[in-house]
Design an enzyme around this catalytic site. Structure first.
Site, mmCIF file in Angstrom:
data_model
loop_
_atom_site.group_PDB
_atom_site.id
_atom_site.type_symbol
_atom_site.label_atom_id
_atom_site.label_comp_id
_atom_site.label_asym_id
_atom_site.label_seq_id
_atom_site.Cartn_x
_atom_site.Cartn_y
_atom_site.Cartn_z
ATOM 1 C CB ALA A 66 -0.918 0.008 1.219
ATOM 2 C CG ASP A 67 2.597 5.150 -1.511
ATOM 3 O OD1 ASP A 67 3.574 5.030 -0.741
ATOM 4 O OD2 ASP A 67 2.329 6.200 -2.105
#
Length: 194
Positions: A66-67
């Site tokens: 994820a970012d």
């Protein structure tokens, strides 16, 4: 269910805690990728690309990455470089609404699933004393936008429209949908919303 545990390609303790809530065994292996935005890249494209790069950079039968980006006036506010940078970010966020984008990418074998969640966060007005008091803590330094909603900065948030867990770093409902679509949490009646 997968024989090999899911790999979480993140060093974030917050993502680790959130993923654990879904009850799926996993191991952590942070991904080393360049997180520099590209010239002309939109914030949505940036988080999606970075999450996908992280998922591809780590070995394993199934990898989740994820970012998260804090976005104000179409500008990504990254992690602060120093105290003045953090103070400037908090002054810009004061009394205003901003978006928090979290992209999630899941790779299982040669298949990939991805989505991005947008949450609108509105801050209370922050005077210099509140900002200084917050900067005297350890909280802002490793967080996009120089704040952590799950900590002391939760008191800065006047309203939130969207996913709280996404602002923390991993949208739980949507992540569960990806894991279901990939067959890692049993069977899914339908895939994730795109």
């Amino acid at each position: 269910m997968s024989v090999d545990p899911l790999v979480l390609a993140s060093q974030s303790p917050r993502r680790r805690e959130l993923l654990a809530l879904l009850g799926l065994p996993f191991r952590v292996q942070p991904a080393a990728v360049d997180e520099t935005p590209r010239a002309g890249e939109s914030p949505d494209a940036y988080v999606a690309r970075t999450a996908a790069d992280k998922a591809r950079a780590v070995g394993g039968a199934a990898v989740l990455a994820a970012d998260t980006a804090v976005v104000l006036d179409h500008t990504i506010l990254g992690k602060p470089q120093d105290r003045e940078d953090a103070a400037a970010m908090l002054r810009r966020l004061s009394g205003r609404a901003h978006s928090v984008l979290t992209a999630v990418a899941l790779r299982r074998g040669d298949r990939e699933w991805a989505l991005t969640v947008r949450t609108v966060v509105t801050f209370d007005r922050l005077d210099a004393a509140r900002i200084d008091a917050y900067l005297a803590t350890d909280e802002p330094w490793d967080k996009a936008g120089a704040y952590g909603i799950q900590g002391l900065a939760g008191a800065f948030v006047r309203s939130l429209d969207g996913s709280y867990s996404s602002v923390v770093g991993l949208p739980l409902v949507e992540t569960r949908e990806l894991l279901l679509a990939a067959g890692l949490l049993g069977t899914a009646a339908e895939g994730p919303r795109q």
